[in-house]
Scaffold this motif. Structure first.
Motif, PDB file in Angstrom:
ATOM      1  N   LEU A 285      60.143  75.538  20.573  1.00  0.00           N
ATOM      2  CA  LEU A 285      58.791  75.456  20.047  1.00  0.00           C
ATOM      3  C   LEU A 285      58.682  75.526  18.523  1.00  0.00           C
ATOM      4  O   LEU A 285      57.748  74.959  17.958  1.00  0.00           O
ATOM      5  N   ARG A 286      59.592  76.180  17.836  1.00  0.00           N
ATOM      6  CA  ARG A 286      59.522  76.216  16.366  1.00  0.00           C
ATOM      7  C   ARG A 286      59.623  74.812  15.771  1.00  0.00           C
ATOM      8  O   ARG A 286      58.827  74.450  14.903  1.00  0.00           O
ATOM      9  N   PRO A 287      60.587  73.988  16.194  1.00  0.00           N
ATOM     10  CA  PRO A 287      60.627  72.622  15.662  1.00  0.00           C
ATOM     11  C   PRO A 287      59.407  71.788  16.070  1.00  0.00           C
ATOM     12  O   PRO A 287      58.964  70.928  15.313  1.00  0.00           O
ATOM     13  N   VAL A 288      58.859  72.040  17.255  1.00  0.00           N
ATOM     14  CA  VAL A 288      57.630  71.349  17.671  1.00  0.00           C
ATOM     15  C   VAL A 288      56.505  71.723  16.705  1.00  0.00           C
ATOM     16  O   VAL A 288      55.771  70.848  16.219  1.00  0.00           O
ATOM     17  N   LEU A 289      56.379  73.000  16.410  1.00  0.00           N
ATOM     18  CA  LEU A 289      55.365  73.457  15.458  1.00  0.00           C
ATOM     19  C   LEU A 289      55.541  72.770  14.101  1.00  0.00           C
ATOM     20  O   LEU A 289      54.568  72.295  13.504  1.00  0.00           O
ATOM     21  N   ALA A 290      56.777  72.691  13.633  1.00  0.00           N
ATOM     22  CA  ALA A 290      57.042  72.056  12.338  1.00  0.00           C
ATOM     23  C   ALA A 290      56.594  70.593  12.344  1.00  0.00           C
ATOM     24  O   ALA A 290      56.002  70.114  11.368  1.00  0.00           O
ATOM     25  N   ASP A 291      56.855  69.877  13.434  1.00  0.00           N
ATOM     26  CA  ASP A 291      56.428  68.474  13.523  1.00  0.00           C
ATOM     27  C   ASP A 291      54.908  68.350  13.523  1.00  0.00           C
ATOM     28  O   ASP A 291      54.344  67.468  12.871  1.00  0.00           O
ATOM     29  N   VAL A 292      54.235  69.216  14.270  1.00  0.00           N
ATOM     30  CA  VAL A 292      52.772  69.173  14.323  1.00  0.00           C
ATOM     31  C   VAL A 292      52.205  69.469  12.937  1.00  0.00           C
ATOM     32  O   VAL A 292      51.310  68.759  12.458  1.00  0.00           O
ATOM     33  N   GLN A 293      52.738  70.475  12.270  1.00  0.00           N
ATOM     34  CA  GLN A 293      52.255  70.822  10.932  1.00  0.00           C
ATOM     35  C   GLN A 293      52.540  69.718   9.914  1.00  0.00           C
ATOM     36  O   GLN A 293      51.764  69.517   8.989  1.00  0.00           O
ATOM     37  N   ALA A 294      53.640  68.985  10.124  1.00  0.00           N
ATOM     38  CA  ALA A 294      54.009  67.906   9.190  1.00  0.00           C
ATOM     39  C   ALA A 294      53.262  66.609   9.476  1.00  0.00           C
ATOM     40  O   ALA A 294      53.400  65.636   8.740  1.00  0.00           O
ATOM     41  N   GLY A 295      52.480  66.574  10.561  1.00  0.00           N
ATOM     42  CA  GLY A 295      51.715  65.374  10.882  1.00  0.00           C
ATOM     43  C   GLY A 295      52.537  64.293  11.566  1.00  0.00           C
ATOM     44  O   GLY A 295      52.168  63.113  11.521  1.00  0.00           O
ATOM     45  N   GLU A 296      53.621  64.673  12.233  1.00  0.00           N
ATOM     46  CA  GLU A 296      54.452  63.696  12.965  1.00  0.00           C
ATOM     47  C   GLU A 296      53.600  63.017  14.025  1.00  0.00           C
ATOM     48  O   GLU A 296      52.836  63.674  14.733  1.00  0.00           O
ATOM     49  N   ARG A 297      53.710  61.705  14.124  1.00  0.00           N
ATOM     50  CA  ARG A 297      52.932  60.932  15.102  1.00  0.00           C
ATOM     51  C   ARG A 297      53.851  59.990  15.865  1.00  0.00           C
ATOM     52  O   ARG A 297      54.939  59.638  15.400  1.00  0.00           O
ATOM     53  N   SER A 298      53.407  59.580  16.994  1.00  0.00           N
ATOM     54  CA  SER A 298      54.146  58.618  17.813  1.00  0.00           C
ATOM     55  C   SER A 298      54.199  57.267  17.103  1.00  0.00           C
ATOM     56  O   SER A 298      53.214  56.851  16.493  1.00  0.00           O
ATOM     57  N   PRO A 299      55.328  56.563  17.211  1.00  0.00           N
ATOM     58  CA  PRO A 299      55.359  55.199  16.670  1.00  0.00           C
ATOM     59  C   PRO A 299      54.324  54.325  17.384  1.00  0.00           C
ATOM     60  O   PRO A 299      54.033  54.516  18.575  1.00  0.00           O
ATOM     61  N   GLU A 300      53.771  53.376  16.675  1.00  0.00           N
ATOM     62  CA  GLU A 300      52.697  52.541  17.225  1.00  0.00           C
ATOM     63  C   GLU A 300      53.146  51.740  18.442  1.00  0.00           C
ATOM     64  O   GLU A 300      52.368  51.559  19.390  1.00  0.00           O
TER      65      GLU A 300
END
Length: 162
Positions: free
Chosen positions: A105-120
């Motif tokens: 979950l820590r890396p998931v949190l980092a991605d959410v905070q960084a604005g990571e999005r699914s490729p189109e």
């Protein structure tokens, strides 16, 4: 001095068709095998082709998962983003008929905070599947992607019981 205690009485095990106690023991064992702040999605495949899903969190995982979900929903992340971010941080394993997806979950949190999005292209693929399923079942296709599925118990358990 002699006496009888409950330890002296023979243990009687009655047969049961309820798999819950055994599954609970397996889930507890799996939790012991994973580090803190991990979300486990556990699928028990049955011999009849069905399955039972259990959700479990190691120490610290429940509040962290709920925090992730609040941030993700507030940022407008959807199911495509959940799949993309989850795939980036999932460890898959199997024990016989039991399939385990463990999400750090820590890396998931980092991605959410960084604005990571699914490729189109992946997002469009999910929309295409939804449109096809709607057409096949006579429903009106949805224009929006499904919402974020969740990593914390508040959202995951709400979706599971809906």
């Amino acid at each position: 001095m002699t006496g009888t205690s409950t330890l002296d009485a023979p243990l009687i095990v009655a047969p049961s068709s309820d798999p819950t106690p055994v599954q609970r023991a397996v889930v507890d064992s799996l939790l012991d095998d994973h580090p803190p702040e991990t979300f486990l999605w556990i699928v028990f495949h049955r011999a009849d082709g069905g399955a039972r899903i259990w959700y479990a969190w190691t120490a610290g995982g429940q509040p962290l998962g709920d925090r992730i979900d609040q941030l993700a929903l507030g940022a407008g992340l959807d199911a495509s983003d959940w799949l993309h971010i989850g795939d980036r941080h999932a460890a898959h394993s199997e024990r016989g008929r039991i399939r385990v997806q463990a999400y750090a979950l820590r890396p998931v949190l980092a991605d959410v905070q960084a604005g990571e999005r699914s490729p189109e292209d992946r997002r469009e693929g999910i929309r295409r599947i939804i449109r096809t399923a709607a057409t096949m079942t006579g429903q009106t296709p949805r224009t929006l992607a499904p919402t974020w599925l969740g990593f914390g118990p508040v959202l995951v358990n709400r979706k599971a019981s809906a």
